[in-house]
Every structure is written in structure tokens, then in C-alpha cells.
Design a protein around this motif. Structure first.
Motif, PDB file in Angstrom:
ATOM      1  N   VAL A 120      63.785  21.784  60.924  1.00  0.00           N
ATOM      2  CA  VAL A 120      64.500  20.986  59.928  1.00  0.00           C
ATOM      3  C   VAL A 120      63.538  20.059  59.172  1.00  0.00           C
ATOM      4  O   VAL A 120      63.751  19.785  57.996  1.00  0.00           O
ATOM      5  CB  VAL A 120      65.640  20.177  60.594  1.00  0.00           C
ATOM      6  CG1 VAL A 120      66.351  19.299  59.574  1.00  0.00           C
ATOM      7  CG2 VAL A 120      66.633  21.127  61.240  1.00  0.00           C
ATOM      8  N   LYS A 121      62.456  19.634  59.820  1.00  0.00           N
ATOM      9  CA  LYS A 121      61.515  18.736  59.152  1.00  0.00           C
ATOM     10  C   LYS A 121      60.834  19.416  57.959  1.00  0.00           C
ATOM     11  O   LYS A 121      60.302  18.752  57.071  1.00  0.00           O
ATOM     12  CB  LYS A 121      60.468  18.207  60.130  1.00  0.00           C
ATOM     13  CG  LYS A 121      59.509  19.249  60.693  1.00  0.00           C
ATOM     14  CD  LYS A 121      58.511  18.620  61.658  1.00  0.00           C
ATOM     15  CE  LYS A 121      57.621  19.621  62.326  1.00  0.00           C
ATOM     16  NZ  LYS A 121      56.724  20.332  61.449  1.00  0.00           N
ATOM     17  N   ASP A 122      60.881  20.749  57.898  1.00  0.00           N
ATOM     18  CA  ASP A 122      60.296  21.508  56.792  1.00  0.00           C
ATOM     19  C   ASP A 122      61.315  21.785  55.674  1.00  0.00           C
ATOM     20  O   ASP A 122      61.014  22.516  54.723  1.00  0.00           O
ATOM     21  CB  ASP A 122      59.755  22.853  57.301  1.00  0.00           C
ATOM     22  CG  ASP A 122      58.675  22.675  58.356  1.00  0.00           C
ATOM     23  OD1 ASP A 122      57.872  21.738  58.217  1.00  0.00           O
ATOM     24  OD2 ASP A 122      58.642  23.488  59.302  1.00  0.00           O
ATOM     25  N   MET A 123      62.488  21.213  55.778  1.00  0.00           N
ATOM     26  CA  MET A 123      63.563  21.472  54.834  1.00  0.00           C
ATOM     27  C   MET A 123      63.150  21.151  53.394  1.00  0.00           C
ATOM     28  O   MET A 123      63.503  21.873  52.463  1.00  0.00           O
ATOM     29  CB  MET A 123      64.782  20.639  55.233  1.00  0.00           C
ATOM     30  CG  MET A 123      66.045  21.011  54.547  1.00  0.00           C
ATOM     31  SD  MET A 123      67.403  20.140  55.338  1.00  0.00           S
ATOM     32  CE  MET A 123      68.546  20.094  54.002  1.00  0.00           C
ATOM     33  N   GLY A 124      62.385  20.092  53.188  1.00  0.00           N
ATOM     34  CA  GLY A 124      61.949  19.691  51.849  1.00  0.00           C
ATOM     35  C   GLY A 124      61.136  20.773  51.162  1.00  0.00           C
ATOM     36  O   GLY A 124      61.278  21.000  49.958  1.00  0.00           O
ATOM     37  N   LYS A 125      60.290  21.443  51.912  1.00  0.00           N
ATOM     38  CA  LYS A 125      59.472  22.534  51.352  1.00  0.00           C
ATOM     39  C   LYS A 125      60.380  23.657  50.842  1.00  0.00           C
ATOM     40  O   LYS A 125      60.174  24.190  49.754  1.00  0.00           O
ATOM     41  CB  LYS A 125      58.534  23.118  52.415  1.00  0.00           C
ATOM     42  CG  LYS A 125      57.442  22.204  52.903  1.00  0.00           C
ATOM     43  CD  LYS A 125      56.636  22.939  53.981  1.00  0.00           C
ATOM     44  CE  LYS A 125      55.740  22.001  54.751  1.00  0.00           C
ATOM     45  NZ  LYS A 125      55.089  22.695  55.867  1.00  0.00           N
ATOM     46  N   VAL A 126      61.359  24.012  51.656  1.00  0.00           N
ATOM     47  CA  VAL A 126      62.267  25.115  51.308  1.00  0.00           C
ATOM     48  C   VAL A 126      63.088  24.752  50.070  1.00  0.00           C
ATOM     49  O   VAL A 126      63.187  25.544  49.121  1.00  0.00           O
ATOM     50  CB  VAL A 126      63.198  25.463  52.498  1.00  0.00           C
ATOM     51  CG1 VAL A 126      64.191  26.547  52.113  1.00  0.00           C
ATOM     52  CG2 VAL A 126      62.376  25.883  53.708  1.00  0.00           C
TER      53      VAL A 126
END
Length: 153
Positions: A120-126
Motif C-alpha cells: 500500500v505504501k507504493d500506492m502513490g506510484k501506481v
């Protein structure tokens, strides 16, 4: 292809000639919002709003009107809700075709693979990839929870 700004102007002229008051009002609201966006951009040292920024403005306008429709319906004001619905229809006509749920899911999967997101911490990239690729084609208010769920959140 003509730019959206040129299309707003020509559609406004046509609507005025045809006496379509609802459409004239909605297009004037769009143009006012764009003028506001251009002034904001000039203050930040940029030029006119880009096509993607214009699509963002249109999506924001639709979201505002949908919220108003819900409030008017809840307070038994159908005449006001109908006016907002007319504006939503006119504004929506300038957005690209919206993606289906299946297309959105496929785009999310592709963006997750592209970004290498694993949590979830990578959500911004997606979301960043999706915004860059599919601006105006999906409702990011609905997409965010779908991305979160896909990342195991």
C-alpha cells in the motif's frame, strides 16, 4: 483535431443560436473555470492550462455537481437537481469515453506491474502512472480504493 478550448467556443455559439439555455450556461461555467485555472497558472509562472489540466477541471466540476445533486435530492429539490444534471451531461460530453470496470482493473494491474509496487505504501506510484496515462478516462475517487485493495490494503 481541434483543441478543447476551440470546441467550447464553437459549441457555445451553436447553443446560443439554437437557444439551448442549459447548454449555454454550462459551457460558460466551463470557460469561467478555465479562465480561473489560467490565472492561477500565470501566477505560478506557467502558461495556459494544458489539455490534461483542462480534463482535471472538467472532472472536478462534474464531481461538485454530483455532490450537489445528492444534496438537492435529499432535500426534495428536484428542480435544482435537474439543473445540475443538465450541467453534468454537458460537461461529460467533453471528457473522453470513461473506462469500464474491467478496463480499469486491467489498467491498475498493468500500472502495478510497471511501477513494481508491492504494498500500500507504493500506492502513490501506481496512481501517478494511472493519472499520467488515463487522465479523464477514469474516476480517481473510485480508482484509489481499487488500487489499495489490489495492493493488499
Amino acid at each position: 483535431m481541434t483543441s478543447l478550448r476551440e470546441r467550447f467556443t464553437s459549441d457555445l455559439k451553436e447553443a446560443m443560436k439554437a437557444g439551448e439555455k442549459g447548454k449555454v450556461g454550462a459551457i460558460r461555467l466551463i470557460q469561467a473555470a478555465l479562465k480561473e485555472k489560467d490565472i492561477e497558472a500565470r501566477g505560478a509562472g506557467k502558461g495556459e492550462a494544458t489539455a490534461d489540466e483542462i480534463l482535471g477541471v472538467l472532472q472536478k466540476m462534474i464531481k461538485q455537481r454530483q455532490e450537489s445533486i445528492a444534496i438537492y435530492d435529499a432535500n426534495n429539490r428536484p428542480e435544482l437537481a435537474d439543473g445540475e444534471r443538465v450541467e453534468v451531461a454537458v460537461i461529460s460530453s467533453y471528457l473522453p469515453k470513461q473506462m469500464s470496470d474491467d478496463e480499469v482493473k486491467a489498467a491498475i494491474d498493468k500500472a502495478i506491474t510497471e511501477s513494481g509496487a508491492t504494498a500500500v505504501k507504493d500506492m502513490g506510484k501506481v496512481i501517478g502512472i494511472l493519472r499520467g496515462t488515463y487522465a479523464g478516462q477514469m474516476d480517481f475517487g473510485k480508482v484509489s480504493p481499487m488500487v489499495k485493495a489490489a495492493l493488499g490494503g
